[in-house]
Motif scaffolding. Structure first.
Motif, PDB file in Angstrom:
ATOM      1  N   THR A   1      15.509  64.799  32.794  1.00  0.00           N
ATOM      2  CA  THR A   1      16.044  63.847  31.838  1.00  0.00           C
ATOM      3  C   THR A   1      17.267  64.386  31.109  1.00  0.00           C
ATOM      4  O   THR A   1      17.838  63.694  30.293  1.00  0.00           O
ATOM      5  CB  THR A   1      14.976  63.448  30.805  1.00  0.00           C
ATOM      6  N   PHE A   2      17.658  65.624  31.412  1.00  0.00           N
ATOM      7  CA  PHE A   2      18.952  66.168  31.004  1.00  0.00           C
ATOM      8  C   PHE A   2      19.319  66.014  29.541  1.00  0.00           C
ATOM      9  O   PHE A   2      20.446  65.691  29.212  1.00  0.00           O
ATOM     10  CB  PHE A   2      20.062  65.506  31.839  1.00  0.00           C
ATOM     11  N   GLY A   3      18.376  66.224  28.640  1.00  0.00           N
ATOM     12  CA  GLY A   3      18.724  66.218  27.232  1.00  0.00           C
ATOM     13  C   GLY A   3      18.108  65.078  26.449  1.00  0.00           C
ATOM     14  O   GLY A   3      18.146  65.089  25.222  1.00  0.00           O
ATOM     15  N   LEU A   4      17.540  64.104  27.124  1.00  0.00           N
ATOM     16  CA  LEU A   4      16.989  62.945  26.421  1.00  0.00           C
ATOM     17  C   LEU A   4      15.765  63.311  25.589  1.00  0.00           C
ATOM     18  O   LEU A   4      15.632  62.915  24.431  1.00  0.00           O
ATOM     19  CB  LEU A   4      16.644  61.866  27.441  1.00  0.00           C
TER      20      LEU A   4
ATOM     21  N   SER B   1      16.834  65.275  22.594  1.00  0.00           N
ATOM     22  CA  SER B   1      17.404  64.443  21.544  1.00  0.00           C
ATOM     23  C   SER B   1      16.319  63.774  20.704  1.00  0.00           C
ATOM     24  O   SER B   1      16.352  63.797  19.468  1.00  0.00           O
ATOM     25  CB  SER B   1      18.307  63.383  22.183  1.00  0.00           C
ATOM     26  N   ALA B   2      15.328  63.167  21.386  1.00  0.00           N
ATOM     27  CA  ALA B   2      14.264  62.478  20.652  1.00  0.00           C
ATOM     28  C   ALA B   2      13.418  63.465  19.867  1.00  0.00           C
ATOM     29  O   ALA B   2      13.029  63.204  18.723  1.00  0.00           O
ATOM     30  CB  ALA B   2      13.391  61.692  21.631  1.00  0.00           C
TER      31      ALA B   2
ATOM     32  N   TRP C   1      13.707  55.820  20.062  1.00  0.00           N
ATOM     33  CA  TRP C   1      14.972  56.532  20.287  1.00  0.00           C
ATOM     34  C   TRP C   1      15.124  56.869  21.765  1.00  0.00           C
ATOM     35  O   TRP C   1      16.165  56.650  22.382  1.00  0.00           O
ATOM     36  CB  TRP C   1      14.966  57.795  19.443  1.00  0.00           C
TER      37      TRP C   1
ATOM     38  N   PHE D   1      18.013  55.120  24.418  1.00  0.00           N
ATOM     39  CA  PHE D   1      19.042  55.833  25.172  1.00  0.00           C
ATOM     40  C   PHE D   1      18.792  55.785  26.663  1.00  0.00           C
ATOM     41  O   PHE D   1      19.718  55.757  27.459  1.00  0.00           O
ATOM     42  CB  PHE D   1      19.159  57.283  24.698  1.00  0.00           C
ATOM     43  N   GLU D   2      17.537  55.789  27.063  1.00  0.00           N
ATOM     44  CA  GLU D   2      17.232  55.737  28.489  1.00  0.00           C
ATOM     45  C   GLU D   2      17.754  54.430  29.079  1.00  0.00           C
ATOM     46  O   GLU D   2      18.360  54.409  30.129  1.00  0.00           O
ATOM     47  CB  GLU D   2      15.717  55.825  28.711  1.00  0.00           C
ATOM     48  N   ILE D   3      17.520  53.332  28.381  1.00  0.00           N
ATOM     49  CA  ILE D   3      17.909  52.036  28.911  1.00  0.00           C
ATOM     50  C   ILE D   3      19.317  51.640  28.467  1.00  0.00           C
ATOM     51  O   ILE D   3      20.084  51.107  29.241  1.00  0.00           O
ATOM     52  CB  ILE D   3      16.868  50.972  28.504  1.00  0.00           C
ATOM     53  N   PHE D   4      19.629  51.915  27.201  1.00  0.00           N
ATOM     54  CA  PHE D   4      20.993  51.787  26.693  1.00  0.00           C
ATOM     55  C   PHE D   4      21.663  50.463  27.040  1.00  0.00           C
ATOM     56  O   PHE D   4      22.726  50.424  27.625  1.00  0.00           O
ATOM     57  CB  PHE D   4      21.859  52.938  27.219  1.00  0.00           C
TER      58      PHE D   4
ATOM     59  N   LYS E   1      18.620  44.373  27.083  1.00  0.00           N
ATOM     60  CA  LYS E   1      17.261  44.776  27.387  1.00  0.00           C
ATOM     61  C   LYS E   1      16.506  45.150  26.121  1.00  0.00           C
ATOM     62  O   LYS E   1      15.554  45.906  26.158  1.00  0.00           O
ATOM     63  CB  LYS E   1      17.292  45.980  28.341  1.00  0.00           C
TER      64      LYS E   1
END
Lengths: 278, 171
Positions: free
Chosen positions: B70-73, B76-77, B128, B132-135, B139
């Motif tokens: 997930t490279f940072g997601l 972040s959360a 959060w 960001f995942e769906i952004f 949606k």
């Protein structure tokens, strides 16, 4: 005075929070839009090791199915002529341009980890740099196109699958070669989308969609079939829903495609294209 | 206190592996993405400063990112709830303040307090994360749905985990 100090303390905390967020979200958006990995991921030796151990335990549940598919594929290939060779006919050979004849090698790899219900789905395979795997290589399976390699360590690699946002896969219509970019909207992991399709193209449900071919994939690798043609009155273009040939819920063995002419093409194209697309 | 940290680190390793190898593969539906690792942020001592809480949370998040592609997601959360935790703890402080010998577990603090505590932080974390995942604005309903369903699942997993691996610190 004490309140001021407390405020400054909180401000410092917020500032640190804010800066760290920028850093971390920066890494994340990099992976979404540039298909690059700037972070430790499942291709790292450490993580890969754990995944492999877990896979060695759980793989037995899917071995019968994986083996059946391999045997079927073997039978099919034995009855086919190999088509990915550079043909020399008599004394003539065609060099239209470097985009035309390709020579492809396939590196088989076992899938040790995969997801199919996230927004960006990756699979981890048990082959890495030591086996010749490089970033950017196309990946296919017995059923069709799977994705592309985004990072590799010595023994493992991760593949960004079609089931990702912004994958922008170069595809074409099998019969008449009209080409487009294919994406995935995240809702159904058996269906991908092609937008901005010209209205005057000859299309029917069931038509085959294949890879366009190029640096990453040989031409005509199955991608899917047209499942639905979406036409909105007033809009200039159509959208297509494509039922993918690969079922990402059960993927066990893939092949990483090495294009032996890739270096030549890259040198020739030079700075013409950035490597963000396709 | 030292003994507590050793146990914490051991459990942390276990949880990260559990999340990466087991929980990540619970693929029931695209609308359900359970996460158990936030429990390690919830479990930090009451009086731990914001700076250290954020640091630990960031580390946990990055570890889970490494196993989930997930490279940072997740980082972040996790960082977000690490930052907000001290504020939330202050807001739901019981009348007599927090007892330094106890931990923020369901056994020590009671079900009502823990449910409020975990729900707030888990909901914020998941919202959060999915945003960001769906952004995508269109949606938005999907993000809310995913947040709600996944949070319920995550909190259930967390409760289960606490009942199995922790017991009351009271003598």
């Amino acid at each position: 005075m004490r309140k001021l100090i407390r405020f400054l303390g909180k401000f410092r905390d917020f500032l640190i929070f804010f800066l760290l967020q920028i850093f971390v979200l920066g890494l994340f958006f990099n992976s979404k839009y540039y298909h690059k990995s700037r972070m430790v991921n499942t291709s790292s030796e450490v993580v890969g090791w754990f995944l492999e151990k877990k896979h060695n335990i759980t793989k037995h549940f899917s071995l019968p199915e994986a083996n059946d598919r391999l045997a079927e594929e073997n039978a099919l290939l034995k009855s086919m002529m190999p088509e990915s060779f550079y043909k020399l006919q008599d004394r003539y050979y065609y060099i239209d341009d470097t985009l035309y004849y390709r020579q492809y090698e396939y590196i088989p790899a076992e899938v040790i980890s995969s997801t199919s219900n996230k927004r960006d789905n990756y699979i981890t395979v048990r082959k890495g740099r030591l086996a010749g795997v490089e970033e950017g290589m196309g990946v296919v399976s017995d059923a069709g196109a799977v994705g592309m390699v985004v990072d590799a360590s010595d023994h493992y690699a991760i593949v960004k699958t079609i089931l990702s946002e912004n994958i922008r896969m170069s595809v074409k219509h099998k019969e008449h070669n009209e080409f487009w970019f294919m994406n995935w909207d995240g809702s159904d992991n058996r269906i991908a989308q092609i937008n901005n399709v010209n209205r005057d193209v000859d299309l029917a449900i069931g038509d085959e969609i294949v890879t366009r071919g190029g640096e990453r994939f040989p031409s005509a690798v199955p991608v899917g079939v047209i499942d639905e043609i979406i036409s909105v009155d007033g809009e200039q273009t159509l959208s297509l829903n494509i039922k993918l040939s690969v079922n990402f819920n059960s993927i066990f063995e893939v092949y990483l495609v090495r294009n032996l002419f890739a270096e030549e093409q890259r040198l020739l194209e030079g700075d013409l294209y950035t490597d963000e697309d396709e | 206190m030292n003994n507590g940290w050793i146990k914490y680190i051991a459990v942390l390793v276990l949880i990260v592996l559990l999340q990466g190898l087991v929980v990540n593969n619970i693929e029931i539906s695209t609308w359900l993405n359970p996460m158990i690792y936030p429990v390690m942020i919830l479990l930090l001592p009451f009086e731990l400063g914001t700076f250290i809480t954020m640091g630990v949370a960031l580390f946990i998040g990055l570890s889970v990112d490494a196993m989930s592609n997930t490279f940072g997601l997740h980082a972040s959360a996790a960082l977000l709830i690490g930052y907000l935790r001290p504020t939330i703890l202050r807001l739901i402080k019981p009348r007599d303040g927090y007892d330094g010998t106890l931990l923020p577990t369901v056994q020590d603090m009671g079900i009502p307090w823990f449910l409020v505590y975990s729900s707030i932080l888990i909901f914020i974390h998941h919202f959060w994360f999915f945003t960001f995942e769906i952004f995508s604005f269109s949606k938005f309903f999907g993000i809310i749905l995913k947040t709600f369903l996944s949070s319920l699942f995550s909190i259930s997993l967390i409760l289960l985990f606490l009942y199995i691996f922790y017991k009351s610190s009271r003598k």
